[in-house]
Design a protein around this motif. Structure first.
Motif, PDB file in Angstrom:
ATOM      1  N   ARG A  81       0.460  -1.321   0.379  1.00  0.00           N
ATOM      2  CA  ARG A  81      -0.068  -0.012   0.032  1.00  0.00           C
ATOM      3  C   ARG A  81       1.201   1.001   0.220  1.00  0.00           C
ATOM      4  O   ARG A  81       0.280   1.552  -0.635  1.00  0.00           O
ATOM      5  N   PHE A  82       1.241   0.658   0.725  1.00  0.00           N
ATOM      6  CA  PHE A  82       2.698   2.531   0.892  1.00  0.00           C
ATOM      7  C   PHE A  82       3.592   2.472  -0.155  1.00  0.00           C
ATOM      8  O   PHE A  82       3.989   3.302  -0.886  1.00  0.00           O
ATOM      9  N   GLN A  83       3.692   1.413  -0.801  1.00  0.00           N
ATOM     10  CA  GLN A  83       4.648   1.487  -2.761  1.00  0.00           C
ATOM     11  C   GLN A  83       3.685   1.705  -3.399  1.00  0.00           C
ATOM     12  O   GLN A  83       4.021   2.955  -4.589  1.00  0.00           O
ATOM     13  N   ARG A  84       2.386   2.152  -3.333  1.00  0.00           N
ATOM     14  CA  ARG A  84       1.575   2.193  -4.264  1.00  0.00           C
ATOM     15  C   ARG A  84       1.319   3.639  -4.053  1.00  0.00           C
ATOM     16  O   ARG A  84       0.841   4.645  -4.583  1.00  0.00           O
ATOM     17  N   GLU A  85       1.183   4.069  -2.461  1.00  0.00           N
ATOM     18  CA  GLU A  85       1.018   5.279  -2.481  1.00  0.00           C
ATOM     19  C   GLU A  85       2.373   6.237  -3.412  1.00  0.00           C
ATOM     20  O   GLU A  85       1.425   7.576  -3.673  1.00  0.00           O
ATOM     21  N   ALA A  86       3.005   5.518  -3.170  1.00  0.00           N
ATOM     22  CA  ALA A  86       4.091   6.358  -3.457  1.00  0.00           C
ATOM     23  C   ALA A  86       4.431   6.411  -5.049  1.00  0.00           C
ATOM     24  O   ALA A  86       4.512   7.805  -5.968  1.00  0.00           O
ATOM     25  N   GLU A  87       3.569   5.246  -6.161  1.00  0.00           N
ATOM     26  CA  GLU A  87       3.567   5.603  -7.100  1.00  0.00           C
ATOM     27  C   GLU A  87       2.533   6.216  -7.492  1.00  0.00           C
ATOM     28  O   GLU A  87       2.238   7.012  -9.044  1.00  0.00           O
ATOM     29  N   VAL A  88       1.310   6.507  -7.009  1.00  0.00           N
ATOM     30  CA  VAL A  88       0.804   7.273  -7.562  1.00  0.00           C
ATOM     31  C   VAL A  88       1.079   8.782  -7.495  1.00  0.00           C
ATOM     32  O   VAL A  88       0.994   9.621  -8.277  1.00  0.00           O
ATOM     33  N   LEU A  89       1.874   9.072  -6.182  1.00  0.00           N
ATOM     34  CA  LEU A  89       1.735   9.862  -6.170  1.00  0.00           C
ATOM     35  C   LEU A  89       3.159  11.142  -7.454  1.00  0.00           C
ATOM     36  O   LEU A  89       2.979  11.671  -7.449  1.00  0.00           O
ATOM     37  N   ALA A  90       3.622  10.005  -7.294  1.00  0.00           N
ATOM     38  CA  ALA A  90       4.914   9.647  -8.479  1.00  0.00           C
ATOM     39  C   ALA A  90       4.482  10.382  -9.843  1.00  0.00           C
ATOM     40  O   ALA A  90       4.600  10.696 -10.567  1.00  0.00           O
ATOM     41  N   SER A  91       2.973   9.469 -10.448  1.00  0.00           N
ATOM     42  CA  SER A  91       2.563  10.189 -11.195  1.00  0.00           C
ATOM     43  C   SER A  91       1.262  11.533 -11.739  1.00  0.00           C
ATOM     44  O   SER A  91       0.683  11.117 -12.507  1.00  0.00           O
ATOM     45  N   LEU A  92       1.686  11.755 -10.169  1.00  0.00           N
ATOM     46  CA  LEU A  92       0.578  13.324 -10.477  1.00  0.00           C
ATOM     47  C   LEU A  92       1.605  14.817 -10.779  1.00  0.00           C
ATOM     48  O   LEU A  92       2.471  14.429  -9.801  1.00  0.00           O
ATOM     49  N   ASN A  93       1.202  14.909 -11.777  1.00  0.00           N
ATOM     50  CA  ASN A  93       2.185  16.702 -12.027  1.00  0.00           C
ATOM     51  C   ASN A  93       1.032  17.732 -11.728  1.00  0.00           C
ATOM     52  O   ASN A  93      -0.092  18.316 -12.045  1.00  0.00           O
ATOM     53  N   HIS A  94       0.964  18.005 -10.056  1.00  0.00           N
ATOM     54  CA  HIS A  94      -0.421  19.312  -9.866  1.00  0.00           C
ATOM     55  C   HIS A  94       0.119  19.805  -8.713  1.00  0.00           C
ATOM     56  O   HIS A  94       0.142  19.830  -7.984  1.00  0.00           O
ATOM     57  N   PRO A  95      -0.388  21.468  -9.243  1.00  0.00           N
ATOM     58  CA  PRO A  95      -0.198  22.775  -7.476  1.00  0.00           C
ATOM     59  C   PRO A  95      -0.775  22.397  -6.094  1.00  0.00           C
ATOM     60  O   PRO A  95      -0.123  22.437  -5.657  1.00  0.00           O
ATOM     61  N   ASN A  96      -1.507  21.533  -6.571  1.00  0.00           N
ATOM     62  CA  ASN A  96      -2.486  21.125  -5.656  1.00  0.00           C
ATOM     63  C   ASN A  96      -2.093  20.417  -4.850  1.00  0.00           C
ATOM     64  O   ASN A  96      -2.820  19.333  -3.978  1.00  0.00           O
ATOM     65  N   ILE A  97      -0.774  19.100  -5.188  1.00  0.00           N
ATOM     66  CA  ILE A  97      -0.207  18.024  -4.982  1.00  0.00           C
ATOM     67  C   ILE A  97       0.800  18.033  -4.217  1.00  0.00           C
ATOM     68  O   ILE A  97       1.387  17.900  -5.342  1.00  0.00           O
ATOM     69  N   ALA A  98       1.315  17.356  -3.582  1.00  0.00           N
ATOM     70  CA  ALA A  98       3.117  17.432  -3.153  1.00  0.00           C
ATOM     71  C   ALA A  98       3.307  16.585  -4.048  1.00  0.00           C
ATOM     72  O   ALA A  98       3.401  15.350  -4.780  1.00  0.00           O
ATOM     73  N   ALA A  99       4.617  17.282  -4.063  1.00  0.00           N
ATOM     74  CA  ALA A  99       5.064  15.776  -5.166  1.00  0.00           C
ATOM     75  C   ALA A  99       5.857  15.090  -5.072  1.00  0.00           C
ATOM     76  O   ALA A  99       6.865  15.544  -3.801  1.00  0.00           O
ATOM     77  N   ILE A 100       6.261  14.279  -5.069  1.00  0.00           N
ATOM     78  CA  ILE A 100       7.335  12.828  -4.840  1.00  0.00           C
ATOM     79  C   ILE A 100       8.465  12.918  -5.033  1.00  0.00           C
ATOM     80  O   ILE A 100       8.778  13.276  -6.452  1.00  0.00           O
TER      81      ILE A 100
END
Length: 162
Positions: A81-100
Motif C-alpha cells: 500500500r505504501f509503495q502504491r501511494e508512492a507510485e500514485v503520487l509520482a504519477s501526478l503533477n499538480h500544484p495542489n498535490i505534493a510532488a514525490i
C-alpha cells in the motif's frame, strides 16, 4: 449547502485533528540520516507513521519524509500500500498535490525495516490544524474547497480515482 452559502455562515469544525503522541513516536532524532536526507524535526503523525522535516544534503532543499511504522513495514500488504501511494503520487503533477522525490530504506540508526516516502515540503498548516482553530468562514473555505476539487480532478483524469 446552498442555504449555508447564501447565509454567509461559517463552516463548523467536523472532527478533531489527530494529536501527536510522543509515546507512540518512532523517535527519529534530528541528525538521523536516510540516504542523502538529514532529519531536522518531526512535523506530524498519523495512523501509518510519522512525517519529518529533513534537508536534502545534495540539493540543499527542505523536504518532507513520511516514515512508515516498522510494524507496518514488516507487513507485506501495508508495504505494498505504501509503495502504491508512492507510485500514485509520482504519477501526478499538480500544484495542489505534493510532488514525490523518492523512496528510501533507512539505515540501522533509523530502525529496522524503516521505509520512507520523500516528498515536497509544503509549508503551513494542514487542513486538520486549520479546522482545529475553529469555524472556517465561507470566504476562506471556498478557496480551500476549490484547491481540493482541482487536485481530485487531476487524480480523476489520471484514472487514480473514479
Amino acid at each position: 449547502m446552498r442555504s449555508l452559502i447564501a447565509s454567509g455562515e461559517v463552516i463548523p469544525s467536523a472532527w478533531p485533528p489527530r494529536q501527536y503522541n510522543p509515546r507512540r513516536s518512532l523517535g527519529l532524532a534530528p541528525g538521523t540520516r536516510l540516504g542523502v536526507y538529514e532529519v531536522t524535526a518531526q512535523i506530524g503523525a498519523g495512523g501509518m507513521g510519522e512525517v519529518y522535516r529533513a534537508t536534502d544534503t545534495k540539493l540543499k532543499r527542505q523536504v518532507a519524509i513520511k516514515i512508515l511504522r516498522s510494524s507496518l513495514a514488516a507487513d507485506p500488504d501495508r508495504l505494498a500500500r505504501f509503495q502504491r501511494e508512492a507510485e500514485v503520487l509520482a504519477s501526478l503533477n499538480h500544484p495542489n498535490i505534493a510532488a514525490i522525490y523518492g523512496l528510501e530504506e533507512g539505515p540501522a540508526e533509523a530502525g529496522a525495516h524503516t521505509r520512507a516516502l520523500v516528498m515536497e515540503l509544503v509549508e503551513g498548516d494542514d487542513l486538520s490544524q486549520r479546522i482545529a482553530r475553529g469555524a472556517i468562514p465561507l470566504a476562506e473555505a471556498l478557496p480551500i474547497a476549490k484547491q481540493i476539487a482541482e487536485a481530485l480532478e487531476a487524480a480523476h483524469e489520471q484514472g487514480i480515482i473514479q
